[in-house]
Design a protein around this motif. Structure first.
Motif, PDB file in Angstrom:
ATOM      1  N   MET A   1      18.412  -6.910  48.688  1.00 33.64           N
ATOM      2  CA  MET A   1      18.565  -6.552  50.101  1.00 33.64           C
ATOM      3  C   MET A   1      17.268  -5.951  50.616  1.00 33.64           C
ATOM      4  N   TRP A   2      16.884  -6.451  51.805  1.00 35.57           N
ATOM      5  CA  TRP A   2      15.637  -5.981  52.388  1.00 35.57           C
ATOM      6  C   TRP A   2      15.927  -4.722  53.207  1.00 35.57           C
ATOM      7  N   ARG A   7      12.340  -1.424  50.707  1.00 30.00           N
ATOM      8  CA  ARG A   7      10.982  -1.587  51.231  1.00 30.00           C
ATOM      9  C   ARG A   7      10.112  -0.390  50.883  1.00 30.00           C
ATOM     10  N   ASP A  72       7.700 -10.673  53.591  1.00 32.12           N
ATOM     11  CA  ASP A  72       8.464 -11.751  54.213  1.00 32.12           C
ATOM     12  C   ASP A  72       7.497 -12.652  54.987  1.00 32.12           C
ATOM     13  N   GLU A  73       8.041 -13.711  55.596  1.00 35.11           N
ATOM     14  CA  GLU A  73       7.159 -14.737  56.158  1.00 35.11           C
ATOM     15  C   GLU A  73       6.285 -14.244  57.323  1.00 35.11           C
ATOM     16  N   LEU A  74       6.805 -13.336  58.138  1.00 38.55           N
ATOM     17  CA  LEU A  74       5.979 -12.833  59.249  1.00 38.55           C
ATOM     18  C   LEU A  74       4.849 -11.948  58.723  1.00 38.55           C
ATOM     19  N   GLN A  75       5.184 -11.112  57.739  1.00 40.98           N
ATOM     20  CA  GLN A  75       4.140 -10.247  57.171  1.00 40.98           C
ATOM     21  C   GLN A  75       3.045 -11.088  56.512  1.00 40.98           C
ATOM     22  N   ARG A  77       2.246 -14.108  57.484  1.00 43.27           N
ATOM     23  CA  ARG A  77       1.516 -14.716  58.598  1.00 43.27           C
ATOM     24  C   ARG A  77       0.469 -13.734  59.133  1.00 43.27           C
ATOM     25  N   ILE A  78       0.888 -12.468  59.272  1.00 48.27           N
ATOM     26  CA  ILE A  78      -0.031 -11.431  59.760  1.00 48.27           C
ATOM     27  C   ILE A  78      -1.218 -11.300  58.808  1.00 48.27           C
ATOM     28  N   THR A 129      -0.831  -7.437  63.877  1.00 49.36           N
ATOM     29  CA  THR A 129       0.408  -6.647  63.901  1.00 49.36           C
ATOM     30  C   THR A 129       0.835  -6.387  65.337  1.00 49.36           C
ATOM     31  N   TYR A 132       2.528  -9.419  67.103  1.00 50.68           N
ATOM     32  CA  TYR A 132       3.924  -9.738  66.767  1.00 50.68           C
ATOM     33  C   TYR A 132       4.865  -8.547  66.936  1.00 50.68           C
ATOM     34  N   ARG A 133       4.371  -7.453  67.501  1.00 54.39           N
ATOM     35  CA  ARG A 133       5.206  -6.258  67.637  1.00 54.39           C
ATOM     36  C   ARG A 133       6.295  -6.482  68.687  1.00 54.39           C
TER      37      ARG A 133
END
Lengths: 133, 69
Positions: A1-2, A7, A72-75, A77-78, A129, A132-133
């Motif tokens: 679980m995220w 985290r 995760d995928e967005l992190q 990407r960043i 960052t 995408y905020r």
């Protein structure tokens, strides 16, 4: 679980691993300097002694790659955008200075290359960052 | 790409953190998708649709007409 706890745990594990590598890196530099400055390392031993800090240095790379796999995928990407920015920016800065050296600017150590990249990576992270905020 | 994740999520009384936790992504990722600043990968888009028990096209809308219509 995220969840928040996992985290935080992941972040803590990353910082501990990075901290251990950093501590080993400092010790490796001291050992390397001792071997070189006291004349203990000679001949082929000199470049080997000079490269000792790169063992924990490689460990840092491994720790960072492990952290990338936890993202995760967005992190990711960043990070990708930030590293792309740092890669291109470092090329611009180092090539520009390289050309300036040909017209008399002071020679700069190779150690500065990664410093430039680290600063640009941080800058790229802040920009990506925010996007995408 | 437009989506109605925010409406679906709030209708179920879920926080962004809770939805992210259920899908193994961060709150920031859910927020960026809801705001339309980030288009998720196909696997994540399917996970989102399945979570709400909907078809993917009921959650996401790329504004294009269906081919052949």
């Amino acid at each position: 679980m995220w969840d928040l706890m996992s985290r935080l745990k992941s972040k803590r594990r990353y910082l501990i691993e990075l901290g251990v590598c950093l501590a080993l890196y400092v010790l490796a530099i001291r050992l390397s300097m001792l071997l070189l400055n006291d004349g203990i390392a000679t001949g082929i031993g000199k470049p080997i002694a000079a490269l000792i800090p790169m063992v924990p240095g490689s460990g840092m790379c491994w720790v960072i790659v492990r952290q990338f796999h936890r993202m995760d995928e967005l992190q990711r990407r960043i990070q990708f955008e930030a590293l792309g920015f740092a890669f291109a920016g470092t090329a611009i800065v180092t090539f520009s200075y390289g050309f300036l050296e040909t017209v008399g600017f002071a020679k700069v150590s190779m150690f500065f290359v990664w410093s430039v990249m680290a600063v640009l990576w941080s800058l790229g992270m802040a920009v990506a960052t925010r996007r995408y905020r | 790409m437009n989506n109605n994740i925010r409406a679906l999520r709030t209708a179920r009384g879920l926080s962004q953190e809770a939805l992210g936790s259920a899908l193994n992504v961060s709150r920031q990722t859910i927020n960026a998708i809801e705001a339309g600043r980030y288009d998720p990968s196909l696997p994540l888009a399917f996970k989102l649709a399945r979570f709400f028990a909907l078809h993917i096209e009921d959650v996401f809308d790329d504004g294009e007409e269906t081919l052949g219509s």
